[in-house]
Design a protein around this motif. Structure first.
Motif, PDB file in Angstrom:
ATOM      1  N   SER A 112      25.457  41.145  34.655  1.00 43.90           N
ATOM      2  CA  SER A 112      25.238  41.401  36.077  1.00 43.90           C
ATOM      3  C   SER A 112      23.843  40.916  36.458  1.00 43.90           C
ATOM      4  N   GLY A 113      23.764  40.116  37.526  1.00 45.91           N
ATOM      5  CA  GLY A 113      22.475  39.635  38.001  1.00 45.91           C
ATOM      6  C   GLY A 113      22.063  38.280  37.446  1.00 45.91           C
ATOM      7  N   VAL A 114      22.885  37.710  36.545  1.00 45.38           N
ATOM      8  CA  VAL A 114      22.505  36.421  35.945  1.00 45.38           C
ATOM      9  C   VAL A 114      22.635  35.275  36.950  1.00 45.38           C
ATOM     10  N   LYS A 171      26.064  34.579  38.585  1.00 45.35           N
ATOM     11  CA  LYS A 171      27.452  34.067  38.605  1.00 45.35           C
ATOM     12  C   LYS A 171      27.908  33.783  40.042  1.00 45.35           C
ATOM     13  N   SER A 172      27.755  34.756  40.922  1.00 43.77           N
ATOM     14  CA  SER A 172      28.231  34.580  42.304  1.00 43.77           C
ATOM     15  C   SER A 172      27.476  33.454  42.999  1.00 43.77           C
ATOM     16  N   THR A 173      26.186  33.362  42.734  1.00 44.30           N
ATOM     17  CA  THR A 173      25.367  32.316  43.362  1.00 44.30           C
ATOM     18  C   THR A 173      25.843  30.931  42.926  1.00 44.30           C
ATOM     19  N   LEU A 186      46.543  40.773  35.828  1.00 44.04           N
ATOM     20  CA  LEU A 186      46.512  39.928  34.626  1.00 44.04           C
ATOM     21  C   LEU A 186      45.663  40.600  33.555  1.00 44.04           C
ATOM     22  N   GLU A 187      44.603  41.242  34.000  1.00 39.69           N
ATOM     23  CA  GLU A 187      43.706  42.018  33.135  1.00 39.69           C
ATOM     24  C   GLU A 187      42.942  42.953  34.040  1.00 39.69           C
ATOM     25  N   TRP A 188      42.429  44.029  33.452  1.00 42.39           N
ATOM     26  CA  TRP A 188      41.504  44.885  34.206  1.00 42.39           C
ATOM     27  C   TRP A 188      40.563  45.559  33.229  1.00 42.39           C
ATOM     28  N   ALA A 189      39.422  46.038  33.751  1.00 46.71           N
ATOM     29  CA  ALA A 189      38.429  46.695  32.889  1.00 46.71           C
ATOM     30  C   ALA A 189      37.604  47.653  33.728  1.00 46.71           C
ATOM     31  N   ARG A 245      36.367  50.331  38.308  1.00 45.36           N
ATOM     32  CA  ARG A 245      37.399  49.472  37.714  1.00 45.36           C
ATOM     33  C   ARG A 245      37.534  48.175  38.526  1.00 45.36           C
ATOM     34  N   TYR A 246      37.820  47.101  37.792  1.00 43.00           N
ATOM     35  CA  TYR A 246      37.974  45.767  38.384  1.00 43.00           C
ATOM     36  C   TYR A 246      39.193  45.114  37.742  1.00 43.00           C
ATOM     37  N   GLY A 247      40.014  44.396  38.525  1.00 44.94           N
ATOM     38  CA  GLY A 247      41.167  43.725  37.934  1.00 44.94           C
ATOM     39  C   GLY A 247      41.560  42.461  38.677  1.00 44.94           C
ATOM     40  N   THR A 248      42.170  41.542  37.928  1.00 47.63           N
ATOM     41  CA  THR A 248      42.567  40.232  38.461  1.00 47.63           C
ATOM     42  C   THR A 248      44.039  40.260  38.868  1.00 47.63           C
ATOM     43  N   PRO A 249      44.344  40.051  40.155  1.00 44.35           N
ATOM     44  CA  PRO A 249      45.760  39.985  40.565  1.00 44.35           C
ATOM     45  C   PRO A 249      46.470  38.842  39.827  1.00 44.35           C
ATOM     46  N   LEU A 307      38.074  32.412  37.168  1.00 40.25           N
ATOM     47  CA  LEU A 307      37.943  33.868  37.216  1.00 40.25           C
ATOM     48  C   LEU A 307      36.495  34.217  36.921  1.00 40.25           C
ATOM     49  N   GLU A 308      35.907  35.083  37.730  1.00 35.84           N
ATOM     50  CA  GLU A 308      34.546  35.567  37.465  1.00 35.84           C
ATOM     51  C   GLU A 308      34.693  37.036  37.070  1.00 35.84           C
ATOM     52  N   ILE A 309      34.736  37.273  35.766  1.00 40.36           N
ATOM     53  CA  ILE A 309      35.066  38.612  35.275  1.00 40.36           C
ATOM     54  C   ILE A 309      34.151  39.006  34.116  1.00 40.36           C
ATOM     55  N   GLN A 320      34.902  42.240  28.784  1.00 42.84           N
ATOM     56  CA  GLN A 320      36.169  42.852  28.354  1.00 42.84           C
ATOM     57  C   GLN A 320      37.350  42.083  28.945  1.00 42.84           C
ATOM     58  N   GLY A 321      37.214  41.693  30.224  1.00 44.66           N
ATOM     59  CA  GLY A 321      38.270  40.922  30.883  1.00 44.66           C
ATOM     60  C   GLY A 321      38.449  39.560  30.229  1.00 44.66           C
ATOM     61  N   ALA A 322      37.317  38.921  29.886  1.00 45.32           N
ATOM     62  CA  ALA A 322      37.378  37.605  29.239  1.00 45.32           C
ATOM     63  C   ALA A 322      38.136  37.714  27.909  1.00 45.32           C
ATOM     64  N   GLY A 344      15.651  42.338  41.878  1.00 48.69           N
ATOM     65  CA  GLY A 344      15.268  41.616  43.098  1.00 48.69           C
ATOM     66  C   GLY A 344      16.403  41.486  44.093  1.00 48.69           C
ATOM     67  N   ARG A 345      17.656  41.510  43.597  1.00 43.95           N
ATOM     68  CA  ARG A 345      18.804  41.404  44.509  1.00 43.95           C
ATOM     69  C   ARG A 345      18.833  42.579  45.468  1.00 43.95           C
ATOM     70  N   GLY A 346      18.349  43.723  44.992  1.00 42.75           N
ATOM     71  CA  GLY A 346      18.197  44.879  45.873  1.00 42.75           C
ATOM     72  C   GLY A 346      19.491  45.513  46.333  1.00 42.75           C
TER      73      GLY A 346
HETATM   74  N1  LIG Z   1      37.407  42.487  33.887  1.00 38.30           N
HETATM   75  C1  LIG Z   1      37.099  42.184  35.151  1.00 38.30           C
HETATM   76  N2  LIG Z   1      35.822  42.138  35.527  1.00 38.30           N
HETATM   77  C2  LIG Z   1      35.565  41.806  36.818  1.00 38.30           C
HETATM   78  C3  LIG Z   1      36.579  41.518  37.753  1.00 38.30           C
HETATM   79  N3  LIG Z   1      35.982  41.232  38.941  1.00 38.30           N
HETATM   80  C4  LIG Z   1      34.660  41.311  38.738  1.00 38.30           C
HETATM   81  N4  LIG Z   1      34.390  41.657  37.474  1.00 38.30           N
HETATM   82  C5  LIG Z   1      33.087  41.828  36.814  1.00 38.30           C
HETATM   83  O1  LIG Z   1      32.576  43.116  37.076  1.00 38.30           O
HETATM   84  C6  LIG Z   1      31.165  43.078  36.952  1.00 38.30           C
HETATM   85  C7  LIG Z   1      30.529  43.781  38.144  1.00 38.30           C
HETATM   86  O2  LIG Z   1      30.817  43.083  39.326  1.00 38.30           O
HETATM   87  P1  LIG Z   1      30.054  43.444  40.685  1.00 38.30           P
HETATM   88  O3  LIG Z   1      30.084  44.922  40.896  1.00 38.30           O
HETATM   89  O4  LIG Z   1      30.593  42.590  41.769  1.00 38.30           O
HETATM   90  O5  LIG Z   1      28.540  43.081  40.355  1.00 38.30           O
HETATM   91  P2  LIG Z   1      27.801  41.672  40.163  1.00 38.30           P
HETATM   92  O6  LIG Z   1      28.716  40.753  39.408  1.00 38.30           O
HETATM   93  O7  LIG Z   1      26.579  42.033  39.433  1.00 38.30           O
HETATM   94  O8  LIG Z   1      27.490  41.159  41.545  1.00 38.30           O
HETATM   95  C8  LIG Z   1      30.789  41.610  36.824  1.00 38.30           C
HETATM   96  O9  LIG Z   1      30.577  41.314  35.453  1.00 38.30           O
HETATM   97  C9  LIG Z   1      32.015  40.893  37.337  1.00 38.30           C
HETATM   98  O10 LIG Z   1      32.160  39.601  36.766  1.00 38.30           O
HETATM   99  C10 LIG Z   1      37.926  41.571  37.303  1.00 38.30           C
HETATM  100  O11 LIG Z   1      38.877  41.334  38.032  1.00 38.30           O
HETATM  101  N5  LIG Z   1      38.125  41.912  36.014  1.00 38.30           N
END
Ligand SMILES: Nc1nc2c(ncn2[C@@H]2O[C@H](COP(=O)(O)OP(=O)(O)O)[C@@H](O)[C@H]2O)c(=O)[nH]1
Ligand SMILES: Nc1ncnc2c1ncn2[C@@H]1O[C@H](COP(=O)(O)OP(=O)(O)O)[C@@H](O)[C@H]1O
Length: 197
Positions: free
Chosen positions: A26-28, A30-32, A83-86, A92-96, A112-114, A117-119, A148-150
């Motif tokens: 987180s913060g590395v 990825k989104s940018t 497809l996966e969730w973690a 919790r976060y998951g990929t449709p 996928l930006e995950i 565990q999801g990877a 710094g992202r705040g």
């Molecule tokens: N396993 C999994 N991780 C996800 C998914 N969507 C986002 N993430 C991850 O959850 C973490 C936290 O995401 P977020 O709260 O948006 O914070 P940020 O990535 O630091 O901006 C990050 O490592 C994301 O890549 C998903 O669908 N599945």
């Protein structure tokens, strides 16, 4: 040509792009990096995940995430729609699943930006996927970016940094490691890995 059950024209496996997974602490950045890449290459299809995390200011439902309740997430999981969730840092976060498979079948480059565990789960279910790890130039720089992202409270930052230590230790599990010193360079390298450039 006959349509598949999903209504798209089948793409032969040898020309079908591989699914690409981008992970990193987180913060590395990825989104940018992904936003920069998609500005010039909107044809890269980025999966929108479901999450139980609350939206940050400016985040919109259906754009950064589908923001769902705990009950809704329970249902998505129970119905096999992910497809996966973690669980990551308390949410919790998951990929449709369906949207990702449809885009791959249509021959589009899918990203996928995950989290780690999801990877790992994607690697198990889709061994042909390529796993890319985005690393910070240094630990101190990661802390600076995340702070710094705040967008997070200090205790949330602590949880994310604890997760970052675990993720950085798993870097060798990935096919490729990119260091995010320059957003432009990393975006270009990622496009090349996805065979978009
Ligand atoms: N396993 C999994 N991780 C996800 C998914 N969507 C986002 N993430 C991850 O959850 C973490 C936290 O995401 P977020 O709260 O948006 O914070 P940020 O990535 O630091 O901006 C990050 O490592 C994301 O890549 C998903 O669908 N599945
Ligand atoms: N190469 C870079 N150099 C300096 N700052 C960066 C770089 N990439 C991203 N950042 C900054 O780091 C912070 C975290 O980036 P973000 O994309 O939100 O990370 P992630 O999606 O991995 O959590 C943001 O404030 C962003 O502007």
């Amino acid at each position: 040509m006959a349509a598949t059950s999903r209504g798209t024209t089948p793409v032969p496996p040898d020309v079908r792009p591989r699914l690409t997974v981008l992970s990193g602490p987180s913060g590395v950045g990825k989104s940018t990096v992904v936003a920069h890449m998609r500005k010039e290459h909107p044809e890269v299809w980025l999966s929108v995940s479901a999450t139980t995390r609350k939206p940050r200011p400016g985040e919109k439902h259906g754009v950064q995430y589908f923001f769902v309740s705990d009950d809704e997430m329970d249902k998505l999981i129970a119905n096999g729609e992910l497809l996966e969730w973690a669980e990551f840092a308390g949410n919790r976060y998951g990929t449709p699943r369906r949207a990702v498979l449809d885009r791959l079948d249509a021959g589009e480059p899918v990203l996928l930006e995950i989290d780690l565990q999801g990877a790992r789960l994607v690697r198990e279910s889709m061994p042909e996927a390529q796993l890319v790890f985005l690393a910070p130039p240094s630990w101190d720089e990661l802390v600076r970016r995340l702070t710094g992202r705040g967008t997070e409270a200090p205790e949330v930052i602590e949880r994310r940094l604890a997760a970052a230590k675990v993720e950085l230790a798993a870097e060798a599990e990935f096919d490729t490691m990119l260091v995010n010193t320059s957003v432009e360079d990393v975006a270009r390298e990622l496009l090349a890995l996805m065979k978009v450039l």
